[in-house]
Design a protein around this motif. Structure first.
Motif, PDB file in Angstrom:
ATOM      1  N   VAL A  33     132.204 -37.671  64.066  1.00 26.63           N
ATOM      2  CA  VAL A  33     132.601 -37.108  62.784  1.00 26.63           C
ATOM      3  C   VAL A  33     131.844 -37.775  61.641  1.00 26.63           C
ATOM      4  N   THR A  34     131.491 -39.058  61.811  1.00 21.78           N
ATOM      5  CA  THR A  34     130.621 -39.709  60.816  1.00 21.78           C
ATOM      6  C   THR A  34     129.315 -38.944  60.691  1.00 21.78           C
ATOM      7  N   VAL A  35     128.704 -38.665  61.844  1.00 17.73           N
ATOM      8  CA  VAL A  35     127.434 -37.939  61.862  1.00 17.73           C
ATOM      9  C   VAL A  35     127.615 -36.520  61.310  1.00 17.73           C
ATOM     10  N   GLY A  36     128.664 -35.846  61.781  1.00 20.06           N
ATOM     11  CA  GLY A  36     128.880 -34.450  61.389  1.00 20.06           C
ATOM     12  C   GLY A  36     129.128 -34.280  59.902  1.00 20.06           C
ATOM     13  N   THR A  37     129.948 -35.177  59.328  1.00 18.19           N
ATOM     14  CA  THR A  37     130.235 -35.032  57.899  1.00 18.19           C
ATOM     15  C   THR A  37     129.063 -35.504  57.050  1.00 18.19           C
ATOM     16  N   ASN A  38     128.230 -36.436  57.600  1.00 14.95           N
ATOM     17  CA  ASN A  38     127.034 -36.821  56.857  1.00 14.95           C
ATOM     18  C   ASN A  38     126.061 -35.655  56.748  1.00 14.95           C
ATOM     19  N   MET A  39     126.101 -34.760  57.744  1.00 20.43           N
ATOM     20  CA  MET A  39     125.271 -33.562  57.641  1.00 20.43           C
ATOM     21  C   MET A  39     125.707 -32.727  56.438  1.00 20.43           C
ATOM     22  N   ALA A  40     127.033 -32.708  56.172  1.00 17.96           N
ATOM     23  CA  ALA A  40     127.531 -31.937  55.030  1.00 17.96           C
ATOM     24  C   ALA A  40     126.973 -32.471  53.723  1.00 17.96           C
ATOM     25  N   SER A  41     126.623 -33.769  53.689  1.00 15.57           N
ATOM     26  CA  SER A  41     126.093 -34.330  52.453  1.00 15.57           C
ATOM     27  C   SER A  41     124.672 -33.849  52.186  1.00 15.57           C
ATOM     28  N   ALA A  42     124.046 -33.158  53.149  1.00 19.50           N
ATOM     29  CA  ALA A  42     122.713 -32.591  52.936  1.00 19.50           C
ATOM     30  C   ALA A  42     122.792 -31.124  52.523  1.00 19.50           C
ATOM     31  N   THR A  43     124.017 -30.628  52.221  1.00 19.27           N
ATOM     32  CA  THR A  43     124.178 -29.245  51.768  1.00 19.27           C
ATOM     33  C   THR A  43     123.435 -29.023  50.448  1.00 19.27           C
ATOM     34  N   PRO A  44     122.658 -27.955  50.315  1.00 17.76           N
ATOM     35  CA  PRO A  44     122.022 -27.699  49.021  1.00 17.76           C
ATOM     36  C   PRO A  44     123.072 -27.559  47.912  1.00 17.76           C
ATOM     37  N   LEU A  45     122.796 -28.115  46.761  1.00 14.16           N
ATOM     38  CA  LEU A  45     123.637 -28.078  45.562  1.00 14.16           C
ATOM     39  C   LEU A  45     124.934 -28.876  45.676  1.00 14.16           C
ATOM     40  N   LEU A  46     125.623 -28.783  46.832  1.00 13.62           N
ATOM     41  CA  LEU A  46     126.956 -29.373  46.914  1.00 13.62           C
ATOM     42  C   LEU A  46     127.001 -30.743  47.582  1.00 13.62           C
ATOM     43  N   GLY A  47     125.940 -31.127  48.320  1.00 13.27           N
ATOM     44  CA  GLY A  47     125.944 -32.422  48.984  1.00 13.27           C
ATOM     45  C   GLY A  47     125.084 -33.431  48.234  1.00 13.27           C
ATOM     46  N   TYR A  48     125.487 -34.709  48.241  1.00 11.93           N
ATOM     47  CA  TYR A  48     124.789 -35.666  47.377  1.00 11.93           C
ATOM     48  C   TYR A  48     123.387 -35.991  47.851  1.00 11.93           C
ATOM     49  N   GLU A  49     123.077 -35.677  49.120  1.00 11.76           N
ATOM     50  CA  GLU A  49     121.721 -35.898  49.605  1.00 11.76           C
ATOM     51  C   GLU A  49     120.947 -34.592  49.719  1.00 11.76           C
ATOM     52  N   GLY A  50     121.580 -33.483  49.362  1.00 14.55           N
ATOM     53  CA  GLY A  50     120.948 -32.180  49.522  1.00 14.55           C
ATOM     54  C   GLY A  50     120.024 -31.834  48.369  1.00 14.55           C
ATOM     55  N   PRO A  51     119.167 -30.809  48.587  1.00 12.85           N
ATOM     56  CA  PRO A  51     118.265 -30.409  47.511  1.00 12.85           C
ATOM     57  C   PRO A  51     119.009 -29.840  46.297  1.00 12.85           C
ATOM     58  N   PHE A  52     118.475 -30.071  45.127  1.00 11.46           N
ATOM     59  CA  PHE A  52     118.958 -29.550  43.841  1.00 11.46           C
ATOM     60  C   PHE A  52     120.285 -30.138  43.370  1.00 11.46           C
ATOM     61  N   SER A  53     120.928 -30.979  44.207  1.00 18.54           N
ATOM     62  CA  SER A  53     122.275 -31.428  43.832  1.00 18.54           C
ATOM     63  C   SER A  53     122.239 -32.378  42.644  1.00 18.54           C
ATOM     64  N   LYS A  54     121.099 -33.079  42.452  1.00 16.53           N
ATOM     65  CA  LYS A  54     121.082 -34.049  41.356  1.00 16.53           C
ATOM     66  C   LYS A  54     121.121 -33.349  39.993  1.00 16.53           C
ATOM     67  N   TYR A  55     120.714 -32.056  39.973  1.00 20.46           N
ATOM     68  CA  TYR A  55     120.790 -31.328  38.708  1.00 20.46           C
ATOM     69  C   TYR A  55     122.233 -31.007  38.331  1.00 20.46           C
ATOM     70  N   LEU A  56     123.126 -31.006  39.328  1.00 14.33           N
ATOM     71  CA  LEU A  56     124.545 -30.750  39.051  1.00 14.33           C
ATOM     72  C   LEU A  56     125.313 -32.053  38.863  1.00 14.33           C
ATOM     73  N   GLY A  57     124.612 -33.180  38.941  1.00 16.75           N
ATOM     74  CA  GLY A  57     125.295 -34.467  38.797  1.00 16.75           C
ATOM     75  C   GLY A  57     126.138 -34.819  40.004  1.00 16.75           C
ATOM     76  N   ILE A  58     125.712 -34.307  41.182  1.00 18.78           N
ATOM     77  CA  ILE A  58     126.484 -34.566  42.397  1.00 18.78           C
ATOM     78  C   ILE A  58     126.149 -35.962  42.924  1.00 18.78           C
ATOM     79  N   GLN A  59     127.184 -36.755  43.176  1.00 15.58           N
ATOM     80  CA  GLN A  59     127.008 -38.084  43.744  1.00 15.58           C
ATOM     81  C   GLN A  59     127.944 -38.238  44.938  1.00 15.58           C
ATOM     82  N   ILE A  60     127.900 -39.430  45.547  1.00 12.93           N
ATOM     83  CA  ILE A  60     128.671 -39.620  46.785  1.00 12.93           C
ATOM     84  C   ILE A  60     130.172 -39.417  46.557  1.00 12.93           C
ATOM     85  N   ASP A  61     130.642 -39.627  45.327  1.00 18.42           N
ATOM     86  CA  ASP A  61     132.086 -39.529  45.096  1.00 18.42           C
ATOM     87  C   ASP A  61     132.493 -38.215  44.430  1.00 18.42           C
TER      88      ASP A  61
END
Lengths: 194, 269
Positions: B188-216
């Motif tokens: 589940v650590t691995v699986g949910t870390n994949m969610a953090s690579a979601t475009p726009l909505l995940g903190y490691e995903g593309p374009f997310s920094k433009y929305l101010g998305i961070q780990i929290d």
């Protein structure tokens, strides 16, 4: 036809209530949906503290002979941090694989960190030498307390990592020259005598 | 040997006395309120049975012989539904002993295996049933694909089926964490870390920094209720696994079955 009737024709009672009704309905479900989404983001976290006291630097053995670095694992289980003592100083590396978040293991004979999940390999600088990890292991901040002990901060990894990334031109598995200017200086590196 | 001839001149071995009692029972309002049609000996009566029975009305009033062939449909959807019912029942029973709390979860799972009466078979039925459901739902999808049963007028039911497949996988994933063992924890650590690579909505995903998305404040944070897999993640997985996802799955299944009934069974190739 007088003016009042014309207005009545343009905005009839039926039309007014139709628009008002649908607007109200969408406003209700929209705000409920937004509130429901907000509900899943907790305001207060009861997670372990993101700082800990790692003791004084002289409690860590310095490398001898040909050794490049000594990796100390005493904080790995409780804090997920390795204290790495080189000839020049000491730094704290976060034991979270940058691929998908597992905990790598330290293999002293091979001088490598290896992740059990998907096989990423890191050297003692944290640089990726094999496997799928996209970037080096993160460094934790080290502050010196008045008594000379090291206060290590691991918190807000993502934020600190993003700050590091802003100085990066491209994502890479090795530290760039710019990044080396960050990680080999305080607060990420504590200079010590050999 | 005494036999009785009924109205249709058929031989009946039921004594007249009992027959009268049966006929009386069948004429009571209680009986008639439950069994509305009577013995389905004609085609209209047979269809009326399907129409007027709560359980039978899941099925079409009339099914072609080809639709009943095991070779054609493999009964995979039916087996999947059966496994879903089995998982619901065994899951509810497991809930009586399992508490999704950091210090109890793993021990409760161990207790279910070694201490609770019939706990071992319940847990194993739940676990293997879950593996089986993923397997049969995929076989069901393959069958529908190869028989072309996704074609009009059944396109929308295919879409609902895809949603049901996703719900099945999510049920499987959330259930993975609940034993709170090393396997589930890191999976589940691995699986949910994949969610953090979601475009726009995940903190490691593309374009997310433009929305101010961070780990929290990213999508992973909402999934696990924190920045790391911990007690919050366990409770969230538990509630989604036991309440949220089964409710969504049930609603979609009702719709899925209703569409099959309305569209009819697909024919052989």
């Amino acid at each position: 036809m007088d003016k009042e009737n014309e207005f009545e024709k343009r905005v009839s009672r039926r039309k007014f209530f139709n628009i008002a009704g649908w607007t109200g309905l969408f406003a209700f479900f929209g705000s409920s949906g937004a509130a429901g989404a907000r509900f899943f983001y907790p305001k207060v976290l009861y997670e372990p503290a993101s700082t800990f006291n790692a003791g004084r630097p002289d409690e860590y053995t310095a490398p001898a002979g040909n050794e490049q670095a000594v990796v100390d694992e005493r904080w790995k289980k409780s804090q997920r941090v390795w204290m790495v003592r080189t000839k020049e100083g000491i730094y704290a590396m976060v034991a979270i694989c940058t691929h998908l978040g597992c905990t790598p293991n330290w293999f002293p004979t091979e001088v490598r960190f290896k992740c059990p999940c998907h096989g990423s390999n890191y050297n003692t600088d944290g640089e990726v030498v094999a496997g799928p990890a996209p970037e080096p292991l993160f460094r934790a901040k080290i502050d010196l307390a008045p008594d000379g002990s090291m206060i290590v901060t691991t918190g807000l990894l993502g934020i600190r990592r993003a700050n590091l990334q802003t100085q990066k031109k491209t994502l890479g598995v090795f530290w760039t020259e710019e990044e080396k200017g960050v990680i080999w200086k305080p607060p990420y590196f504590l200079q010590l005598k050999a | 040997m005494s036999t009785n001839l009924n109205n249709n001149n058929e031989v009946s071995f039921v004594p007249p006395f009992f027959k009268k009692i049966f006929e009386y029972i069948k004429s009571t309002p209680v009986w008639k309120s439950i069994f509305r049609v009577g013995y389905p000996d004609t085609m209209p009566k047979r269809m009326a049975v399907m129409r007027s029975s709560f359980y039978m009305h899941i099925f079409p009033t009339k099914v072609g012989v080809h639709g009943m062939k095991i070779k054609y449909g493999w009964c995979m959807g039916g087996i999947t539904f059966f496994l879903f019912l089995l998982l619901t029942i065994t899951g509810i029973l497991l809930m009586f002993y399992y508490v999704p709390e950091e210090h109890r979860a793993y021990n409760d799972m161990k207790d279910l295996r070694y201490v609770v009466p019939f706990g071992m078979i319940l847990r194993n039925m739940h676990r293997w049933g879950a593996h089986g459901m993923v397997f049969t739902v995929i076989l069901h999808m393959i069958r529908v694909f190869y028989t072309g049963s996704y074609k009009p007028p059944r396109q929308f039911n295919w879409t609902v089926g895809v949603l049901l497949l996703l719900i099945t996988l999510m049920l499987s994933f959330t259930g993975y964490l609940l034993p709170w063992d090393q396997l589930g924890f890191w999976a589940v650590t691995v699986g949910t870390n994949m969610a953090s690579a979601t475009p726009l909505l995940g903190y490691e995903g593309p374009f997310s920094k433009y929305l101010g998305i961070q780990i929290d404040n990213d999508i992973r944070f909402a999934l696990i209720g924190g920045t790391r897999i911990g007690p919050n993640a366990l409770v969230r997985a538990y509630v989604w696994h036991c309440v949220g996802l089964p409710l969504i799955a049930t609603a979609l299944m009702i719709f899925h079955f209703w569409r099959i009934r309305k569209d009819g069974f697909s024919g052989p190739m």
